[in-house]
Design a protein around this motif. Structure first.
Motif, PDB file in Angstrom:
ATOM      1  N   ALA A 144       0.840  -1.191   0.000  1.00 30.77           N
ATOM      2  CA  ALA A 144       0.000   0.000   0.000  1.00 30.77           C
ATOM      3  C   ALA A 144       0.875   1.242   0.000  1.00 30.77           C
ATOM      4  CB  ALA A 144      -0.889   0.004   1.236  1.00 30.77           C
ATOM      5  N   ILE A 145       0.408   2.269  -0.691  1.00 29.77           N
ATOM      6  CA  ILE A 145       1.119   3.541  -0.721  1.00 29.77           C
ATOM      7  C   ILE A 145       0.301   4.541   0.078  1.00 29.77           C
ATOM      8  CG2 ILE A 145       1.958   5.421  -2.172  1.00 29.77           C
ATOM      9  CD1 ILE A 145       2.328   3.358  -4.387  1.00 29.77           C
ATOM     10  N   SER A 146       0.985   5.223   1.004  1.00 41.78           N
ATOM     11  CA  SER A 146       0.278   6.149   1.870  1.00 41.78           C
ATOM     12  C   SER A 146       0.928   7.519   1.832  1.00 41.78           C
ATOM     13  CB  SER A 146       0.302   5.620   3.313  1.00 41.78           C
ATOM     14  OG  SER A 146      -0.238   6.577   4.186  1.00 41.78           O
ATOM     15  N   GLU A 147       0.092   8.551   1.870  1.00 38.92           N
ATOM     16  CA  GLU A 147       0.575   9.915   1.998  1.00 38.92           C
ATOM     17  C   GLU A 147       0.052  10.505   3.302  1.00 38.92           C
ATOM     18  OE1 GLU A 147      -0.022  12.214  -1.563  1.00 38.92           O
ATOM     19  OE2 GLU A 147       0.711  10.573  -2.825  1.00 38.92           O
ATOM     20  N   ASN A 148      -0.261   9.643   4.256  1.00 37.40           N
ATOM     21  CA  ASN A 148      -0.777  10.025   5.554  1.00 37.40           C
ATOM     22  C   ASN A 148       0.281  10.818   6.313  1.00 37.40           C
ATOM     23  OD1 ASN A 148      -1.512  10.018   8.312  1.00 37.40           O
ATOM     24  ND2 ASN A 148      -2.786   8.199   7.997  1.00 37.40           N
ATOM     25  N   VAL A 149      -0.141  11.860   7.008  1.00 40.77           N
ATOM     26  CA  VAL A 149       0.775  12.712   7.768  1.00 40.77           C
ATOM     27  C   VAL A 149       1.470  11.914   8.870  1.00 40.77           C
ATOM     28  CG1 VAL A 149       0.916  14.760   9.250  1.00 40.77           C
ATOM     29  CG2 VAL A 149      -0.624  14.751   7.291  1.00 40.77           C
ATOM     30  N   LEU A 150       0.800  10.968   9.482  1.00 37.08           N
ATOM     31  CA  LEU A 150       1.380  10.170  10.562  1.00 37.08           C
ATOM     32  C   LEU A 150       2.500   9.247  10.066  1.00 37.08           C
ATOM     33  CD1 LEU A 150      -1.879   9.182  12.468  1.00 37.08           C
ATOM     34  CD2 LEU A 150      -0.224  10.961  13.082  1.00 37.08           C
ATOM     35  N   LEU A 151       2.455   8.874   8.804  1.00 38.11           N
ATOM     36  CA  LEU A 151       3.447   7.960   8.254  1.00 38.11           C
ATOM     37  C   LEU A 151       4.500   8.666   7.400  1.00 38.11           C
ATOM     38  CD1 LEU A 151       1.059   5.086   7.101  1.00 38.11           C
ATOM     39  CD2 LEU A 151       2.299   5.267   9.250  1.00 38.11           C
ATOM     40  N   LYS A 152       4.483   9.994   7.349  1.00 36.20           N
ATOM     41  CA  LYS A 152       5.329  10.758   6.435  1.00 36.20           C
ATOM     42  C   LYS A 152       6.795  10.337   6.440  1.00 36.20           C
ATOM     43  CE  LYS A 152       3.771  13.952   3.699  1.00 36.20           C
ATOM     44  NZ  LYS A 152       3.346  13.460   2.448  1.00 36.20           N
ATOM     45  N   LYS A 153       7.461  10.332   7.567  1.00 35.18           N
ATOM     46  CA  LYS A 153       8.894  10.041   7.629  1.00 35.18           C
ATOM     47  C   LYS A 153       9.184   8.694   8.293  1.00 35.18           C
ATOM     48  CE  LYS A 153      10.177  13.805   5.681  1.00 35.18           C
ATOM     49  NZ  LYS A 153      10.858  13.827   4.416  1.00 35.18           N
ATOM     50  N   LEU A 154       8.211   7.829   8.349  1.00 34.96           N
ATOM     51  CA  LEU A 154       8.366   6.538   8.999  1.00 34.96           C
ATOM     52  C   LEU A 154       9.063   5.550   8.075  1.00 34.96           C
ATOM     53  CD1 LEU A 154       7.573   4.954  11.568  1.00 34.96           C
ATOM     54  CD2 LEU A 154       5.487   4.296  10.407  1.00 34.96           C
ATOM     55  N   SER A 155      10.080   4.854   8.599  1.00 33.21           N
ATOM     56  CA  SER A 155      10.723   3.786   7.839  1.00 33.21           C
ATOM     57  C   SER A 155      11.211   2.736   8.827  1.00 33.21           C
ATOM     58  CB  SER A 155      11.892   4.320   6.997  1.00 33.21           C
ATOM     59  OG  SER A 155      12.949   4.719   7.839  1.00 33.21           O
ATOM     60  N   GLY A 156      11.289   1.501   8.361  1.00 33.68           N
ATOM     61  CA  GLY A 156      11.700   0.402   9.221  1.00 33.68           C
ATOM     62  C   GLY A 156      10.652  -0.686   9.215  1.00 33.68           C
ATOM     63  N   HIS A 157      10.704  -1.535  10.235  1.00 30.90           N
ATOM     64  CA  HIS A 157       9.723  -2.616  10.300  1.00 30.90           C
ATOM     65  C   HIS A 157       9.042  -2.625  11.649  1.00 30.90           C
ATOM     66  CE1 HIS A 157      12.226  -5.310  12.809  1.00 30.90           C
ATOM     67  NE2 HIS A 157      13.234  -4.754  12.157  1.00 30.90           N
ATOM     68  N   LEU A 158       7.905  -3.262  11.700  1.00 23.47           N
ATOM     69  CA  LEU A 158       7.121  -3.350  12.913  1.00 23.47           C
ATOM     70  C   LEU A 158       6.856  -4.820  13.204  1.00 23.47           C
ATOM     71  CD1 LEU A 158       5.562  -1.746  15.075  1.00 23.47           C
ATOM     72  CD2 LEU A 158       3.585  -1.837  13.572  1.00 23.47           C
ATOM     73  N   GLY A 159       7.533  -5.352  14.211  1.00 23.14           N
ATOM     74  CA  GLY A 159       7.308  -6.717  14.651  1.00 23.14           C
ATOM     75  C   GLY A 159       7.555  -7.783  13.601  1.00 23.14           C
ATOM     76  N   LYS A 160       8.416  -7.544  12.659  1.00 23.07           N
ATOM     77  CA  LYS A 160       8.699  -8.484  11.580  1.00 23.07           C
ATOM     78  C   LYS A 160       7.423  -8.928  10.864  1.00 23.07           C
ATOM     79  CE  LYS A 160      13.193 -10.086  12.924  1.00 23.07           C
ATOM     80  NZ  LYS A 160      14.135 -11.158  12.931  1.00 23.07           N
ATOM     81  N   GLN A 161       6.485  -7.982  10.769  1.00 27.18           N
ATOM     82  CA  GLN A 161       5.229  -8.275  10.081  1.00 27.18           C
ATOM     83  C   GLN A 161       5.004  -7.308   8.915  1.00 27.18           C
ATOM     84  OE1 GLN A 161       1.882  -9.490  12.109  1.00 27.18           O
ATOM     85  NE2 GLN A 161       3.086 -11.003  13.200  1.00 27.18           N
ATOM     86  N   ILE A 162       5.267  -6.024   9.153  1.00 27.85           N
ATOM     87  CA  ILE A 162       5.106  -5.059   8.078  1.00 27.85           C
ATOM     88  C   ILE A 162       6.359  -4.171   7.993  1.00 27.85           C
ATOM     89  CG2 ILE A 162       2.599  -4.973   8.046  1.00 27.85           C
ATOM     90  CD1 ILE A 162       2.686  -2.490   9.739  1.00 27.85           C
ATOM     91  N   VAL A 163       6.601  -3.659   6.786  1.00 25.82           N
ATOM     92  CA  VAL A 163       7.770  -2.829   6.519  1.00 25.82           C
ATOM     93  C   VAL A 163       7.308  -1.493   5.960  1.00 25.82           C
ATOM     94  CG1 VAL A 163       9.908  -2.647   5.187  1.00 25.82           C
ATOM     95  CG2 VAL A 163       9.160  -4.868   6.024  1.00 25.82           C
ATOM     96  N   PHE A 164       7.910  -0.410   6.453  1.00 26.45           N
ATOM     97  CA  PHE A 164       7.631   0.934   5.961  1.00 26.45           C
ATOM     98  C   PHE A 164       8.853   1.401   5.182  1.00 26.45           C
ATOM     99  CE2 PHE A 164       5.281   0.391   9.888  1.00 26.45           C
ATOM    100  CZ  PHE A 164       4.006   0.774   9.520  1.00 26.45           C
ATOM    101  N   LYS A 165       8.653   1.819   3.931  1.00 19.94           N
ATOM    102  CA  LYS A 165       9.745   2.287   3.077  1.00 19.94           C
ATOM    103  C   LYS A 165       9.393   3.662   2.533  1.00 19.94           C
ATOM    104  CE  LYS A 165      10.233  -2.408   1.311  1.00 19.94           C
ATOM    105  NZ  LYS A 165      10.207  -3.230   0.113  1.00 19.94           N
ATOM    106  N   GLN A 166      10.430   4.460   2.286  1.00 23.49           N
ATOM    107  CA  GLN A 166      10.236   5.789   1.722  1.00 23.49           C
ATOM    108  C   GLN A 166      10.688   5.803   0.273  1.00 23.49           C
ATOM    109  OE1 GLN A 166       8.821   8.427   3.281  1.00 23.49           O
ATOM    110  NE2 GLN A 166       8.452   7.043   5.003  1.00 23.49           N
ATOM    111  N   TYR A 167       9.817   6.232  -0.612  1.00 20.60           N
ATOM    112  CA  TYR A 167      10.134   6.426  -2.024  1.00 20.60           C
ATOM    113  C   TYR A 167       9.685   7.829  -2.385  1.00 20.60           C
ATOM    114  CZ  TYR A 167      10.869   1.391  -2.442  1.00 20.60           C
ATOM    115  OH  TYR A 167      11.336   0.115  -2.277  1.00 20.60           O
TER     116      TYR A 167
END
Length: 107
Positions: A2-25
């Motif tokens: 999923a691609i998000s432009e949510n303000v809460l996720l703006k600069k978030l990167s890394g992983h959460l509990g080895k379940q989901i990954v946040f990447k910045q493009y």
């Protein structure tokens, strides 16, 4: 994915509990599943480089832990203290690939 432009996720990167990954493009945050690397096969060359990096890391940390060796290496490599670790790793790889004797300290 999923691609998000949510303000809460703006600069978030890394992983959460080895379940989901946040990447910045660019300006977008991409949310994807954590990659499954269990069936990954490394080539012989990759295994050799991994082993060499492990040795280089051990030697660099050993030199960094000893004040005398650290200062001698800093003078020998002519780098600032904040770049010494990287310079030690680079030196190790250069010498190891040339087939020479890898430095064990203050040479």
């Amino acid at each position: 994915m999923a691609i998000s432009e949510n303000v809460l996720l703006k600069k978030l990167s890394g992983h959460l509990g080895k379940q989901i990954v946040f990447k910045q493009y660019g300006e977008k945050t991409v949310v994807s599943a954590y990659p499954n690397m269990s069936r990954r096969k490394l080539s012989v060359k990759q295994k050799e480089v991994n082993a060499m990096m492990e040795d280089a890391n051990y030697q660099a940390k050993r030199i960094m832990a000893n004040e005398e060796l650290r200062q001698a290496a800093q003078v020998r490599l002519d780098v600032t203290s904040n770049k010494l670790y990287t310079a030690l790793i680079k030196e190790y790889f250069k010498i190891a690939r040339a087939g020479g004797e890898v430095p064990s300290g203050g040479q």
